[in-house]
Design an enzyme around this catalytic site. Structure first.
Site, PDB file in Angstrom:
ATOM      1  N   SER A 101       0.528  -1.004   0.111  1.00 16.30           N
ATOM      2  CA  SER A 101       0.148   0.139  -0.036  1.00 16.30           C
ATOM      3  C   SER A 101       0.897   1.426  -0.067  1.00 16.30           C
ATOM      4  CB  SER A 101      -1.114  -0.020   1.581  1.00 16.30           C
ATOM      5  OG  SER A 101      -0.306   0.028   2.348  1.00 16.30           O
ATOM      6  N   LYS A 162       0.451   5.597   6.804  1.00 22.08           N
ATOM      7  CA  LYS A 162       0.120   6.092   5.432  1.00 22.08           C
ATOM      8  C   LYS A 162       0.877   7.205   5.579  1.00 22.08           C
ATOM      9  CE  LYS A 162      -3.235   2.699   4.337  1.00 22.08           C
ATOM     10  NZ  LYS A 162      -2.920   1.392   3.588  1.00 22.08           N
TER      11      LYS A 162
END
Length: 308
Positions: A101, A162
């Site tokens: 990701s 993230k």
């Protein structure tokens, strides 16, 4: 009969009283000459016999020595564990990247180090997140563009990584595959276009350099328009929360997906730390318990890479 021992074959006279015989000291040790308070004992012909050392005392001493050594080993291990815990809570914590990701900046198999002091400390700074206090101690706000590790808000247990895109009060939206912050499009420049094979088959992939408000610049990866998260509602980041996105924009479950099935808005309390450096990296398939795989799957080019 002569009193001379030599005249009797060199043997001590058995007729002499034991007190008159000369003592013969043992090789077990020196004799303790204890004359007490009687100074005349120095002139006495009465021998002072040395007691033999007790073998039992030796065994007890050895047992005590072994017991003390065991206690010292246990103390050393406990102190080492306490030092490691303090370092892990206050300074650094290692993490392994489990997915794609954050490509092209972090790859599955990267081993990174996170600084714990960057955003201050919360209960999530401590292993297993015990409810010892609420909020943050020495809290500092992350900068827009930081790569941050945090606890997934819906379970407060799972570690996620993230990039911080939206700060409290920001308005964030994706429109036609382009990121907007506070109504303005984020500056981006296409760097490369290529084709990549993944679980969905061969797909065109574009790497784009984005520059966020404030000047933070980094690479992102995109599989083109028309994907599920290329158009989103307008999100307004509430106070005390942050909006997170993966750099692999079409392959990241992040704050664009509501908390029930994604990340949602991340409370400041859930921040664990800032990702600082890739220590080393293995491609998928390498195993810590299979030394042969270490050299076949290692990514030397990613060792000690500072993260943007």
């Amino acid at each position: 009969m002569s009193d001379d021992p030599k005249a009797n074959g060199g043997a001590a006279n058995p007729a002499l009283h034991p007190a008159e015989q000369r003592p013969i000291w043992s090789d077990d040790g020196d004799a303790p000459f204890d004359i007490g308070d009687d100074p005349e004992a120095l002139d006495s012909e009465t021998p002072i016999y040395a007691p033999r050392r007790s073998r039992k005392a030796k065994r007890v001493k050895k047992e005590k020595s072994a017991s003390n050594e065991t206690v010292e080993i246990i103390k050393t291990v406990v102190f080492a564990l306490l030092i490691a815990l303090v370092l892990r809570v206050l300074l650094f914590q290692p993490f392994t990247i489990p997915s794609a990701s954050m490509e092209p900046n972090l790859y599955e198999g990267d081993y990174i180090v996170v600084s714990k002091w960057s955003y201050g400390y919360s209960k999530h700074s401590i292993p297993f997140s015990p409810p010892v206090f609420n909020g943050r101690i020495l809290g500092r706000e992350p900068a827009r563009g930081d790569i941050a590790v945090f606890k997934l808000p819906r379970d407060n247990k799972t570690d996620y990584i993230k990039r911080v895109i939206g700060l409290p009060g920001d308005k964030v939206q994706m429109i036609a595959n382009k990121l907007y912050i506070n109504g303005a499009p984020v500056q981006d420049v296409v760097v490369t276009r290529a084709e990549m094979a993944d679980m969905f088959g061969p797909r065109a992939v574009t790497q784009v350099r984005e520059t966020l408000p404030g000047g933070k610049s980094f690479m992102t990866q995109d599989y083109g328009p028309g994907n599920e998260l290329d158009d989103t509602p307008l999100y307004e980041v509430p106070a005390g929360h942050y909006f997170m996105m993966g750099d692999n924009r079409d392959n990241s479950i992040d704050s664009r997906v509501e908390m029930s099935s994604g990340v949602g808005m991340v409370p400041a309390e859930n921040l664990v730390g800032k990702a600082e450096i890739i220590m080393f990296s293995w491609t998928p398939g390498a195993s810590l318990f299979n030394p042969v795989s270490w050299f076949a799957n290692v990514r030397f080019s990613r060792f000690f890479k500072i993260l943007d």
